[in-house]
Design a protein around this motif. Structure first.
Motif, PDB file in Angstrom:
ATOM      1  N   LYS A 256       0.654  -1.136  -1.392  1.00  0.00           N
ATOM      2  CA  LYS A 256       1.885  -1.679  -0.589  1.00  0.00           C
ATOM      3  C   LYS A 256       1.895  -1.728   0.953  1.00  0.00           C
ATOM      4  O   LYS A 256       2.442  -2.652   1.871  1.00  0.00           O
ATOM      5  CB  LYS A 256       2.598  -2.270  -1.360  1.00  0.00           C
ATOM      6  CG  LYS A 256       3.785  -3.121  -1.344  1.00  0.00           C
ATOM      7  CD  LYS A 256       3.445  -4.021  -2.262  1.00  0.00           C
ATOM      8  CE  LYS A 256       4.158  -5.374  -1.983  1.00  0.00           C
ATOM      9  NZ  LYS A 256       4.180  -6.626  -2.774  1.00  0.00           N
ATOM     10  N   LYS A 257       2.109  -0.250   1.017  1.00  0.00           N
ATOM     11  CA  LYS A 257       2.713   0.088   2.101  1.00  0.00           C
ATOM     12  C   LYS A 257       1.594  -0.144   3.263  1.00  0.00           C
ATOM     13  O   LYS A 257       1.716  -0.397   4.406  1.00  0.00           O
ATOM     14  CB  LYS A 257       3.255   1.546   2.036  1.00  0.00           C
ATOM     15  CG  LYS A 257       4.656   1.688   1.132  1.00  0.00           C
ATOM     16  CD  LYS A 257       4.676   3.090   1.593  1.00  0.00           C
ATOM     17  CE  LYS A 257       5.722   3.787   0.485  1.00  0.00           C
ATOM     18  NZ  LYS A 257       6.968   2.508  -0.136  1.00  0.00           N
TER      19      LYS A 257
ATOM     20  N   LEU B 211       2.295  -2.401   6.580  1.00  0.00           N
ATOM     21  CA  LEU B 211       2.597  -1.719   7.695  1.00  0.00           C
ATOM     22  C   LEU B 211       1.410  -2.101   9.407  1.00  0.00           C
ATOM     23  O   LEU B 211       0.801  -2.306   8.584  1.00  0.00           O
ATOM     24  CB  LEU B 211       1.889  -0.016   7.782  1.00  0.00           C
ATOM     25  CG  LEU B 211       2.976   0.918   7.731  1.00  0.00           C
ATOM     26  CD1 LEU B 211       2.285   2.169   7.312  1.00  0.00           C
ATOM     27  CD2 LEU B 211       4.081   0.792   8.515  1.00  0.00           C
TER      28      LEU B 211
ATOM     29  N   ILE C 253       0.862   7.166   7.305  1.00  0.00           N
ATOM     30  CA  ILE C 253       1.676   7.451   5.721  1.00  0.00           C
ATOM     31  C   ILE C 253       1.464   8.707   5.189  1.00  0.00           C
ATOM     32  O   ILE C 253       0.328   9.281   5.464  1.00  0.00           O
ATOM     33  CB  ILE C 253       1.134   5.951   4.695  1.00  0.00           C
ATOM     34  CG1 ILE C 253       1.399   4.826   4.997  1.00  0.00           C
ATOM     35  CG2 ILE C 253       2.081   6.449   3.990  1.00  0.00           C
ATOM     36  CD1 ILE C 253       1.069   3.809   4.345  1.00  0.00           C
TER      37      ILE C 253
ATOM     38  N   PRO D 181       6.180   5.940   5.114  1.00  0.00           N
ATOM     39  CA  PRO D 181       5.384   5.467   5.430  1.00  0.00           C
ATOM     40  C   PRO D 181       5.995   5.527   7.133  1.00  0.00           C
ATOM     41  O   PRO D 181       7.655   5.804   7.490  1.00  0.00           O
ATOM     42  CB  PRO D 181       5.911   4.162   5.696  1.00  0.00           C
ATOM     43  CG  PRO D 181       6.392   4.200   4.628  1.00  0.00           C
ATOM     44  CD  PRO D 181       7.058   5.201   4.018  1.00  0.00           C
TER      45      PRO D 181
ATOM     46  N   PHE E 258       6.897  -2.082  10.179  1.00  0.00           N
ATOM     47  CA  PHE E 258       6.476  -3.151   8.706  1.00  0.00           C
ATOM     48  C   PHE E 258       6.481  -4.721   9.613  1.00  0.00           C
ATOM     49  O   PHE E 258       6.865  -5.165  10.104  1.00  0.00           O
ATOM     50  CB  PHE E 258       6.953  -3.053   7.703  1.00  0.00           C
ATOM     51  CG  PHE E 258       6.809  -1.866   6.673  1.00  0.00           C
ATOM     52  CD1 PHE E 258       5.441  -2.256   5.696  1.00  0.00           C
ATOM     53  CD2 PHE E 258       7.422  -0.864   7.184  1.00  0.00           C
ATOM     54  CE1 PHE E 258       5.421  -1.316   4.852  1.00  0.00           C
ATOM     55  CE2 PHE E 258       6.919   0.349   6.151  1.00  0.00           C
ATOM     56  CZ  PHE E 258       5.606   0.051   5.048  1.00  0.00           C
TER      57      PHE E 258
ATOM     58  N   ASP F  72       6.873  -7.911   3.936  1.00  0.00           N
ATOM     59  CA  ASP F  72       7.024  -7.162   3.138  1.00  0.00           C
ATOM     60  C   ASP F  72       7.842  -6.557   2.117  1.00  0.00           C
ATOM     61  O   ASP F  72       8.928  -6.277   2.624  1.00  0.00           O
ATOM     62  CB  ASP F  72       6.244  -5.700   4.050  1.00  0.00           C
ATOM     63  CG  ASP F  72       5.864  -4.900   2.432  1.00  0.00           C
ATOM     64  OD1 ASP F  72       5.183  -4.590   1.663  1.00  0.00           O
ATOM     65  OD2 ASP F  72       6.670  -3.614   3.101  1.00  0.00           O
TER      66      ASP F  72
ATOM     67  N   ASP G  15       8.883  -4.244  -1.455  1.00  0.00           N
ATOM     68  CA  ASP G  15       8.164  -4.230  -2.994  1.00  0.00           C
ATOM     69  C   ASP G  15       9.022  -4.629  -4.535  1.00  0.00           C
ATOM     70  O   ASP G  15       8.247  -4.490  -5.287  1.00  0.00           O
ATOM     71  CB  ASP G  15       8.818  -2.039  -2.828  1.00  0.00           C
ATOM     72  CG  ASP G  15       7.335  -1.507  -2.541  1.00  0.00           C
ATOM     73  OD1 ASP G  15       6.183  -1.569  -2.199  1.00  0.00           O
ATOM     74  OD2 ASP G  15       7.563  -0.565  -1.691  1.00  0.00           O
TER      75      ASP G  15
ATOM     76  N   GLN H 251      14.022   4.358  -4.053  1.00  0.00           N
ATOM     77  CA  GLN H 251      13.568   3.993  -2.817  1.00  0.00           C
ATOM     78  C   GLN H 251      14.170   4.825  -1.286  1.00  0.00           C
ATOM     79  O   GLN H 251      15.524   4.532  -1.718  1.00  0.00           O
ATOM     80  CB  GLN H 251      13.307   2.582  -2.535  1.00  0.00           C
ATOM     81  CG  GLN H 251      12.839   1.894  -3.788  1.00  0.00           C
ATOM     82  CD  GLN H 251      10.815   1.836  -3.067  1.00  0.00           C
ATOM     83  OE1 GLN H 251      10.714   2.386  -2.012  1.00  0.00           O
ATOM     84  NE2 GLN H 251      10.090   1.701  -4.693  1.00  0.00           N
TER      85      GLN H 251
ATOM     86  N   LYS I 151      11.855   2.766   3.488  1.00  0.00           N
ATOM     87  CA  LYS I 151      10.907   2.304   2.663  1.00  0.00           C
ATOM     88  C   LYS I 151       9.799   3.134   2.227  1.00  0.00           C
ATOM     89  O   LYS I 151       9.343   3.290   1.825  1.00  0.00           O
ATOM     90  CB  LYS I 151       9.276   1.102   3.654  1.00  0.00           C
ATOM     91  CG  LYS I 151      10.031   0.241   3.417  1.00  0.00           C
ATOM     92  CD  LYS I 151       9.113  -1.013   3.608  1.00  0.00           C
ATOM     93  CE  LYS I 151       9.458  -2.317   4.418  1.00  0.00           C
ATOM     94  NZ  LYS I 151       9.758  -2.971   3.284  1.00  0.00           N
ATOM     95  N   GLU I 152      10.629   4.310   2.328  1.00  0.00           N
ATOM     96  CA  GLU I 152      10.195   5.892   1.760  1.00  0.00           C
ATOM     97  C   GLU I 152      10.296   5.519   0.168  1.00  0.00           C
ATOM     98  O   GLU I 152      11.076   5.443  -0.626  1.00  0.00           O
ATOM     99  CB  GLU I 152      10.775   7.283   2.610  1.00  0.00           C
ATOM    100  CG  GLU I 152      10.528   8.041   1.669  1.00  0.00           C
ATOM    101  CD  GLU I 152      11.337   9.374   2.298  1.00  0.00           C
ATOM    102  OE1 GLU I 152      11.024  10.048   3.383  1.00  0.00           O
ATOM    103  OE2 GLU I 152      12.225   9.608   1.772  1.00  0.00           O
TER     104      GLU I 152
END
Lengths: 129, 221
Positions: B146-147, B151, B157, B174, B178, B182, B184, B206, B210-211
């Motif tokens: 997904k990342k 990105l 990442i 990341p 982005f 996007d 999750d 999370q 977006k970590e």
């Protein structure tokens, strides 16, 4: 027609592959340059125009098919031979539709590749005459 | 609804294995192509009569390049072999760093194609973990996929490992821009992840930017 007149650009993100192939083509009396991605290849074209480009398909960043489109848009007389380890029939069809001269599987036999480069160069000469 | 979840899980599993195999075969084919051109170059040099003593260093360089490619190919085979054998038993005691290193090595090409750098930063003294390593790899893959897709080019990442209280953690960070849209949360993949982490007895959180942090109990499920 001397092969020495042929200027070739090898475009492949695998640096060791591009360099070794370039070295082998140089030993066959060709003038050979290398580029390691699509953007670099297009920027090299602005400095010096080769007769034939050996182009990989799957490269980081710009995909080989997009590079082919750009080459054909800006330099329609350059002949492009796709050399890829992972091309599908659909890729080949698309490459030919976009004006690619030939579509070879990697690794190709060097004599066969040399023959294709020579044919591509002849085609270029005939088209520009 | 359950059938739909099962179907989504199978799709994710197939996509995961497909990505791993595609990346692996691509890498191996490239190593072989370089070996073929290098040995061809030696042949060319012999045919050209480059046979004097001063040519020896050049021959040695080419031979070294062949050995390097073979070394890289063997390393890749080792990763794939370990990856496949992790599925032999569901629960096992494993080294988290090795498990993540193998996953990253097998997914590296996939990231590189998108011009994303995949890096690792592992804590070295981690205790062995008793859990389901294949499920953990699939879980981490679902985030990485997904990342990487979200990105923009030239992103990065970093996958870190470490300890948090009595648990081990995998932190996926990341860096970069982005693309719009996007996210999750709320996807079916999200539901699959919740199910996985429940089975693993861990937690997903999370962080900012977006970590993602996945924690797993050391003594497992």
């Amino acid at each position: 027609m001397k092969q020495k007149d042929i200027k070739v650009l090898v475009v492949d993100d695998e640096v060791a592959f591009a360099n070794t192939l370039a070295q082998r083509l140089k030993m066959r009396d060709m003038e050979v340059g290398t580029a390691y991605d699509g953007e670099q290849a297009l920027s090299k074209l602005r400095e010096k125009t080769p007769d034939v480009i050996i182009l990989d398909l799957k490269m980081p960043g710009m995909h080989g098919m997009d590079v082919l489109k750009e080459i054909k848009r800006g330099y329609p007389h350059i002949q492009v031979i796709l050399l890829t380890g992972h091309g599908t029939d659909r890729d080949e069809e698309e490459a030919r539709r976009l004006g690619g001269f030939d579509f070879l599987n990697k690794p190709a036999d060097i004599d066969y590749l040399e023959c294709k480069i020579r044919k591509a160069f002849q085609e270029k000469l005939e088209r520009t005459m | 609804m359950e059938n739909k979840d099962e179907e989504d899980l199978k799709t994710l599993q197939l996509r995961f294995v497909g990505k791993i195999i595609a990346g692996f075969t691509h890498e191996i084919k490239n190593y072989l192509a370089i070996i073929k051109e290098s040995s061809g170059l030696i042949g060319d040099m012999i045919k050209m009569g480059k046979l004097s003593e001063k040519d020896i260093p050049e021959y040695l360089d080419i031979i070294q390049s062949i050995e390097d490619q073979i070394g890289k190919a063997i390393e890749h085979f080792t990763h794939l072999n370990r990856f496949s054998h992790r599925m032999d038993t569901q629960i096992s005691s494993f080294n988290l760093n090795e498990c993540m290193e193998e996953l990253i090595a097998l997914l590296n090409r996939f990231a590189r194609q998108e011009k994303i750098v995949l890096e690792t930063d592992f804590q070295q003294d981690l205790p062995p973990v008793k859990s389901n390593p294949s499920m953990l790899q699939l879980l981490v893959f679902s985030f990485l996929e997904k990342k990487i897709a979200g990105l923009e080019k030239n992103g990065r990442i970093t996958v870190r490992t470490g300890t948090v209280d009595n648990a081990v953690a995998v932190k996926i960070t990341p860096e970069g821009t982005f693309a719009e849209g996007d996210g999750d949360a709320g996807t079916t993949t999200g539901k699959i992840r919740e199910n996985f982490i429940k089975q693993l007895g861990g937690n997903i959180s999370q962080g900012a930017a977006k970590e993602t942090v996945i924690t797993l109990p050391v003594h497992g499920v």
